[in-house]
Design a protein around this motif. Structure first.
Motif, mmCIF file in Angstrom:
data_model
loop_
_atom_site.group_PDB
_atom_site.id
_atom_site.type_symbol
_atom_site.label_atom_id
_atom_site.label_comp_id
_atom_site.label_asym_id
_atom_site.label_seq_id
_atom_site.Cartn_x
_atom_site.Cartn_y
_atom_site.Cartn_z
ATOM 1 N N ILE A 1 0.850 -1.199 0.000
ATOM 2 C CA ILE A 1 0.000 0.000 0.000
ATOM 3 C C ILE A 1 0.875 1.235 0.000
ATOM 4 O O ILE A 1 1.789 1.352 0.812
ATOM 5 C CB ILE A 1 -0.915 0.035 1.244
ATOM 6 C CG1 ILE A 1 -1.864 -1.174 1.232
ATOM 7 C CG2 ILE A 1 -1.724 1.325 1.281
ATOM 8 C CD1 ILE A 1 -2.664 -1.314 2.503
ATOM 9 N N ASP A 2 0.613 2.133 -0.937
ATOM 10 C CA ASP A 2 1.301 3.417 -0.967
ATOM 11 C C ASP A 2 0.240 4.499 -0.734
ATOM 12 O O ASP A 2 -0.505 4.830 -1.648
ATOM 13 C CB ASP A 2 1.980 3.603 -2.333
ATOM 14 C CG ASP A 2 2.622 4.965 -2.448
ATOM 15 O OD1 ASP A 2 2.551 5.757 -1.483
ATOM 16 O OD2 ASP A 2 3.190 5.246 -3.525
ATOM 17 N N PRO A 3 0.171 5.018 0.510
ATOM 18 C CA PRO A 3 -0.905 5.974 0.838
ATOM 19 C C PRO A 3 -0.933 7.158 -0.125
ATOM 20 O O PRO A 3 -1.994 7.715 -0.400
ATOM 21 C CB PRO A 3 -0.569 6.421 2.262
ATOM 22 C CG PRO A 3 0.332 5.361 2.810
ATOM 23 C CD PRO A 3 1.073 4.781 1.641
ATOM 24 N N ALA A 4 0.242 7.540 -0.667
ATOM 25 C CA ALA A 4 0.307 8.699 -1.557
ATOM 26 C C ALA A 4 -0.445 8.446 -2.866
ATOM 27 O O ALA A 4 -0.829 9.380 -3.546
ATOM 28 C CB ALA A 4 1.769 9.038 -1.852
ATOM 29 N N ARG A 5 -0.633 7.145 -3.222
ATOM 30 C CA ARG A 5 -1.283 6.844 -4.490
ATOM 31 C C ARG A 5 -2.777 6.596 -4.363
ATOM 32 O O ARG A 5 -3.442 6.276 -5.344
ATOM 33 C CB ARG A 5 -0.605 5.634 -5.149
ATOM 34 C CG ARG A 5 0.708 6.014 -5.853
ATOM 35 C CD ARG A 5 1.537 4.797 -6.183
ATOM 36 N NE ARG A 5 0.792 3.855 -7.014
ATOM 37 C CZ ARG A 5 0.915 2.530 -6.929
ATOM 38 N NH1 ARG A 5 1.713 2.001 -6.031
ATOM 39 N NH2 ARG A 5 0.227 1.745 -7.718
ATOM 40 N N ILE A 6 -3.293 6.716 -3.135
ATOM 41 C CA ILE A 6 -4.729 6.508 -2.979
ATOM 42 C C ILE A 6 -5.456 7.806 -3.302
ATOM 43 O O ILE A 6 -5.212 8.832 -2.696
ATOM 44 C CB ILE A 6 -5.058 6.025 -1.558
ATOM 45 C CG1 ILE A 6 -4.473 4.625 -1.399
ATOM 46 C CG2 ILE A 6 -6.557 6.032 -1.306
ATOM 47 C CD1 ILE A 6 -4.759 3.975 -0.091
ATOM 48 N N ASP A 7 -6.301 7.759 -4.311
ATOM 49 C CA ASP A 7 -7.056 8.959 -4.681
ATOM 50 C C ASP A 7 -8.501 8.563 -4.959
ATOM 51 O O ASP A 7 -8.904 7.436 -4.699
ATOM 52 C CB ASP A 7 -6.421 9.648 -5.894
ATOM 53 C CG ASP A 7 -6.331 8.711 -7.092
ATOM 54 O OD1 ASP A 7 -7.085 7.720 -7.128
ATOM 55 O OD2 ASP A 7 -5.519 8.986 -7.979
#
Ligand SMILES: [Zn+2]
Length: 304
Positions: free
Chosen positions: A28-34
């Motif tokens: 999981i990469d929180p920065a890529r959750i949109d």
């Protein structure tokens, strides 16, 4: 939503998570959750919660996942980016479902869980259903629905008491069962809402299908939206325990335009836009192609 994850046991048979076998570690990469992370048919991101495979029922499930309310909120705000593909998917589902439907279903009420812009409701109308209802959490999807279908759409998530018990002749849920926090609760609630002889129909991914085994972590089924993944055994368990009989599970072929298949392919970096551009230049992007990509149709009946 990632700050407060809740621990989960098997969402199909209830077996404890600690008894399951590791399937995939979390990515999981929180920065890529949109906004599009929780939309349907987006470009794959290959993110996932930690996945475990249940021993008794073979369901693969996220061992830690957001709370049901957080998920409902995420889907409520989800962007909608799949108009053309949704029409193709609806045609595929109508084709594979039609042979299972008799006159006792077609005259009644059909409910679709996760209806998007309602394109499958139109197929249900064409198949002769007297009343069609779609439940869809994404405001953007419902807003994008054709005017004629909007009165048939209910904004929100599926709730057990949304209709009268024993009143429906078909409940269907296509490419949505992986997304719900409680598939067992959904199957039981659908059973209660169906009248005797009514049918339930799911289309789901099959994590055991050759294509998904081959792609592994790079399969589009590896997705942060997927709270669980099914195979034939886990679907039979889910439907059987909810009380359904005459359970039929079979692989289907999806028909989609070539440009959609290309978008899903795990091509490295610049290759994908190049392939897409080539397909459009050659006028092939809109051509459709039916392929077995590891999807299962499950149909089962509530006993008379
Ligand atoms: Zn299980």
């Amino acid at each position: 939503m990632l700050d407060r994850l809740r621990h989960r046991d098997c969402p199909v048979c209830g077996a404890p998570e600690r008894d399951g076998r590791p399937f995939l570690s979390a990515a999981i990469d929180p920065a890529r959750i949109d906004a599009l992370s929780f939309a349907s048919r987006k470009a794959p991101e290959y993110m996932t919660f930690r996945l475990v495979r249940c021993g008794p029922c073979e369901t693969v499930f996220a061992a830690e996942a957001p709370e049901a309310e957080a998920l409902a909120q995420a889907y409520g705000q989800a962007g909608y980016d799949s108009a053309e593909e949704a029409v193709y998917a609806a045609r595929t589902y109508a084709e594979v479902l039609a042979p299972h439907l008799g006159p006792q279903q077609r005259g009644g009420t059909a409910l679709e869980i996760g209806a998007g812009t309602g394109v499958f409701l139109r197929e249900l109308q064409a198949m002769g259903f007297a009343e069609v209802v779609g439940i869809e959490p994404s405001l953007e999807a419902v807003a994008a629905a054709p005017a004629a279908l909007r009165p048939h759409l209910r904004l929100g998530v599926f709730e057990p008491g949304c209709r009268e018990a024993d009143s429906l002749s078909l409940v269907c849920c296509f490419q949505t069962l992986e997304h719900v926090p409680d598939p067992r609760g959904l199957a039981r609630a659908a059973y209660d809402l169906l009248r005797p002889g009514g049918l339930i129909a799911f289309v789901t991914h099959d994590y055991r299908a050759p294509i998904n085994r081959l792609l592994g972590r790079r399969s589009p089924i590896i997705d942060i939206e997927h709270m669980q993944l099914f195979c034939e055994a886990s679907l039979r368990r889910l439907l059987g325990e909810a009380g359904f009989e005459e359970i039929a599970v079979a692989a289907i072929r999806n028909r989609y335009p070539l440009r959609y298949w290309l978008r899903l392919m795990p091509l490295p970096g610049p290759l994908k836009p190049a392939a897409l551009a080539a397909a459009e230049t050659l006028g092939l992007g809109r051509r459709s192609l039916a392929v077995n990509v590891g999807n299962l149709l499950s149909v089962a009946r509530k006993p008379l």
